[in-house]
Structure formats: structure tokens, C-alpha cells
Design a protein around this motif. Structure first.
Motif, PDB file in Angstrom:
ATOM      1  N   LEU A  54      32.935  47.392  29.441  1.00  0.00           N
ATOM      2  CA  LEU A  54      33.893  47.269  29.708  1.00  0.00           C
ATOM      3  C   LEU A  54      35.487  46.788  30.741  1.00  0.00           C
ATOM      4  O   LEU A  54      35.919  46.569  30.621  1.00  0.00           O
ATOM      5  CB  LEU A  54      33.921  48.578  29.937  1.00  0.00           C
ATOM      6  CG  LEU A  54      35.279  49.830  30.013  1.00  0.00           C
ATOM      7  CD1 LEU A  54      36.062  49.777  28.898  1.00  0.00           C
ATOM      8  CD2 LEU A  54      34.865  51.006  31.166  1.00  0.00           C
ATOM      9  N   TYR A  55      34.242  46.472  31.489  1.00  0.00           N
ATOM     10  CA  TYR A  55      34.598  45.584  32.358  1.00  0.00           C
ATOM     11  C   TYR A  55      35.292  44.683  32.440  1.00  0.00           C
ATOM     12  O   TYR A  55      36.226  44.344  32.358  1.00  0.00           O
ATOM     13  CB  TYR A  55      33.531  45.285  34.263  1.00  0.00           C
ATOM     14  CG  TYR A  55      33.900  44.594  35.299  1.00  0.00           C
ATOM     15  CD1 TYR A  55      35.033  45.080  36.049  1.00  0.00           C
ATOM     16  CD2 TYR A  55      34.386  43.578  35.065  1.00  0.00           C
ATOM     17  CE1 TYR A  55      35.651  44.190  37.132  1.00  0.00           C
ATOM     18  CE2 TYR A  55      34.363  42.666  36.005  1.00  0.00           C
ATOM     19  CZ  TYR A  55      35.112  42.807  37.747  1.00  0.00           C
ATOM     20  OH  TYR A  55      35.563  41.923  38.370  1.00  0.00           O
ATOM     21  N   ALA A 113      39.460  43.354  32.695  1.00  0.00           N
ATOM     22  CA  ALA A 113      39.194  41.850  33.112  1.00  0.00           C
ATOM     23  C   ALA A 113      40.302  41.192  32.701  1.00  0.00           C
ATOM     24  O   ALA A 113      41.099  40.467  33.273  1.00  0.00           O
ATOM     25  CB  ALA A 113      37.616  41.703  33.944  1.00  0.00           C
ATOM     26  N   SER A 114      39.177  40.900  31.383  1.00  0.00           N
ATOM     27  CA  SER A 114      40.452  39.405  30.766  1.00  0.00           C
ATOM     28  C   SER A 114      41.718  39.790  30.274  1.00  0.00           C
ATOM     29  O   SER A 114      42.524  39.157  30.512  1.00  0.00           O
ATOM     30  CB  SER A 114      39.153  39.078  29.909  1.00  0.00           C
ATOM     31  OG  SER A 114      37.537  39.337  29.985  1.00  0.00           O
ATOM     32  N   ILE A 115      41.790  41.551  30.310  1.00  0.00           N
ATOM     33  CA  ILE A 115      43.214  41.653  29.734  1.00  0.00           C
ATOM     34  C   ILE A 115      44.125  41.360  30.877  1.00  0.00           C
ATOM     35  O   ILE A 115      45.091  41.092  30.749  1.00  0.00           O
ATOM     36  CB  ILE A 115      43.420  42.847  29.743  1.00  0.00           C
ATOM     37  CG1 ILE A 115      42.556  43.632  27.489  1.00  0.00           C
ATOM     38  CG2 ILE A 115      44.264  43.388  28.819  1.00  0.00           C
ATOM     39  CD1 ILE A 115      42.226  44.593  27.320  1.00  0.00           C
ATOM     40  N   LEU A 116      43.584  41.488  32.030  1.00  0.00           N
ATOM     41  CA  LEU A 116      44.676  41.984  33.297  1.00  0.00           C
ATOM     42  C   LEU A 116      44.573  40.328  33.799  1.00  0.00           C
ATOM     43  O   LEU A 116      45.598  40.006  34.262  1.00  0.00           O
ATOM     44  CB  LEU A 116      43.296  42.520  34.542  1.00  0.00           C
ATOM     45  CG  LEU A 116      43.402  44.125  34.185  1.00  0.00           C
ATOM     46  CD1 LEU A 116      42.436  44.392  35.409  1.00  0.00           C
ATOM     47  CD2 LEU A 116      45.036  45.215  34.131  1.00  0.00           C
ATOM     48  N   PHE A 158      41.264  45.556  42.697  1.00  0.00           N
ATOM     49  CA  PHE A 158      41.398  46.204  41.658  1.00  0.00           C
ATOM     50  C   PHE A 158      39.866  45.649  40.939  1.00  0.00           C
ATOM     51  O   PHE A 158      38.258  46.428  40.583  1.00  0.00           O
ATOM     52  CB  PHE A 158      42.055  46.814  40.125  1.00  0.00           C
ATOM     53  CG  PHE A 158      41.355  47.530  38.997  1.00  0.00           C
ATOM     54  CD1 PHE A 158      40.871  48.307  39.166  1.00  0.00           C
ATOM     55  CD2 PHE A 158      41.135  46.434  37.814  1.00  0.00           C
ATOM     56  CE1 PHE A 158      40.545  49.062  38.401  1.00  0.00           C
ATOM     57  CE2 PHE A 158      40.265  47.271  36.837  1.00  0.00           C
ATOM     58  CZ  PHE A 158      39.908  48.360  36.798  1.00  0.00           C
ATOM     59  N   LEU A 159      39.910  44.124  40.934  1.00  0.00           N
ATOM     60  CA  LEU A 159      38.453  43.304  39.488  1.00  0.00           C
ATOM     61  C   LEU A 159      37.506  43.849  41.266  1.00  0.00           C
ATOM     62  O   LEU A 159      36.283  43.205  40.939  1.00  0.00           O
ATOM     63  CB  LEU A 159      39.076  42.452  39.537  1.00  0.00           C
ATOM     64  CG  LEU A 159      40.116  41.487  38.311  1.00  0.00           C
ATOM     65  CD1 LEU A 159      40.434  40.421  37.964  1.00  0.00           C
ATOM     66  CD2 LEU A 159      39.229  42.434  37.062  1.00  0.00           C
ATOM     67  N   LEU A 174      32.264  46.420  42.099  1.00  0.00           N
ATOM     68  CA  LEU A 174      31.086  46.919  42.450  1.00  0.00           C
ATOM     69  C   LEU A 174      30.424  48.638  42.088  1.00  0.00           C
ATOM     70  O   LEU A 174      30.048  49.683  42.733  1.00  0.00           O
ATOM     71  CB  LEU A 174      31.575  47.199  43.937  1.00  0.00           C
ATOM     72  CG  LEU A 174      31.496  45.651  44.927  1.00  0.00           C
ATOM     73  CD1 LEU A 174      32.673  45.385  46.143  1.00  0.00           C
ATOM     74  CD2 LEU A 174      30.295  44.972  45.361  1.00  0.00           C
ATOM     75  N   TYR A 175      31.864  49.389  41.905  1.00  0.00           N
ATOM     76  CA  TYR A 175      32.006  50.511  41.208  1.00  0.00           C
ATOM     77  C   TYR A 175      30.553  50.865  40.554  1.00  0.00           C
ATOM     78  O   TYR A 175      30.009  51.822  40.770  1.00  0.00           O
ATOM     79  CB  TYR A 175      33.774  50.879  40.646  1.00  0.00           C
ATOM     80  CG  TYR A 175      33.391  52.162  40.411  1.00  0.00           C
ATOM     81  CD1 TYR A 175      33.366  53.613  40.831  1.00  0.00           C
ATOM     82  CD2 TYR A 175      33.706  52.562  39.009  1.00  0.00           C
ATOM     83  CE1 TYR A 175      33.240  54.645  40.730  1.00  0.00           C
ATOM     84  CE2 TYR A 175      33.919  54.044  38.348  1.00  0.00           C
ATOM     85  CZ  TYR A 175      33.833  54.928  39.718  1.00  0.00           C
ATOM     86  OH  TYR A 175      34.347  56.379  38.259  1.00  0.00           O
TER      87      TYR A 175
END
Length: 152
Positions: free
Chosen positions: A16-17, A21-24, A81-82, A87-88
Motif C-alpha cells: 500500500l505504501y 508513494a508511486s501515485i504521489l 509524508f513519504l 517509519l509509521y
């Protein structure tokens, strides 16, 4: 780092990350293209050598500036955010919470670009979409601090 965190395609939250990340990242590049398109449409360029080479003039206008500012806003917010969202993941969050946060952030950043640079909408649309993204980033940063800085 948790012993159970798995760096593989099988890790649902890591996948999901990667999607978000790719979309952003593609969104950042998309705003770059929007800015370039506005420059060519107005024939206004940032440097004299570009203006000469492309039969334009040195200058800017509101369309260019809106897109450029949206791009700068992305560059100020998305990398944070990335980093913090990765880390989240290491805090082993509840999957549904993480999914909601990731997709909401990505949606808020897309909306921010749409209402600011593509089809300007009066405030508070831009402020709300910015605030949602900022709130999510701060929430995750707090969770990361609590997880990694509290006594074991």
C-alpha cells in the motif's frame, strides 16, 4: 524495528505504501508537466535563453504561478509524508487505520492540486485539502515518536 515487519510484496501495508508513494511521485511530475504546458501556452519562460530558443518572452502569469506554487507545495509536503509514513509502517499500525491514512493523504494531495492549479476553487477548498494532509503527517509523526521514544 519490529522483528515481524516483512520487507516483501506479501506485506500488505508495504505494498500500500508503494502504491501511494508511486501515485504521489507521479503527481509531482504531473504538476511539473502542467507548469510546462502553461509556459508553452503563454510563451512565457523563466530564463532569457529559454525565451530566445522558444520564441517567447521572460515572464510569468497567474496560471503558471498557480501551478508552480502547487508544485512547490508538493515538494514541501510529500517528501515528509513519504519519510514519516514509511517509519509509521514500522510501528505495526492497525491495517485499516493505515489504509485510511494513506489513501486519505493521497486523495487530499490530488484534491489540493485540482483546486489550486487545475481548476481553481475558492477557499477553503485548498486550505482543507492541505490541512487534511498536514494533519495525517503530524498524526503519523506523533505515533512514530511515541512508538520509538517511549520506554520499552
Amino acid at each position: 524495528m519490529s522483528e515481524s515487519f516483512e520487507f516483501s510484496r506479501n506485506n500488505e501495508l508495504l505494498a500500500l505504501y508503494a502504491k501511494n508513494a508511486s501515485i504521489l511521485v507521479f503527481k509531482i511530475f504531473g504538476v511539473t508537466a502542467l507548469t510546462a504546458r502553461a509556459r508553452f501556452a503563454t510563451r512565457k519562460f523563466p530564463s532569457i535563453e529559454d525565451a530566445k530558443a522558444l520564441n517567447g518572452s521572460v515572464g510569468t502569469d497567474d496560471k503558471i504561478e498557480r501551478r508552480r506554487r502547487a508544485h512547490l507545495n508538493d515538494l514541501e509536503n510529500i517528501p515528509s509524508f513519504l519519510c514519516i509514513s514509511f517509519l509509521y509502517l514500522l510501528t505495526e499500525p492497525e491495517p485499516e487505520v493505515a489504509k485510511t491514512l494513506f489513501w486519505t493523504y493521497t486523495g487530499a494531495r490530488v484534491i489540493h492540486t485540482l483546486v489550486y492549479a487545475v481548476k481553481p476553487v475558492p477557499q477553503p477548498a485548498r486550505a482543507l485539502s492541505f490541512g487534511v494532509g498536514l494533519g495525517i503527517t503530524c498524526y503519523m509523526a506523533g505515533k512514530v515518536l511515541i512508538h520509538f521514544c517511549s520506554p520499552k
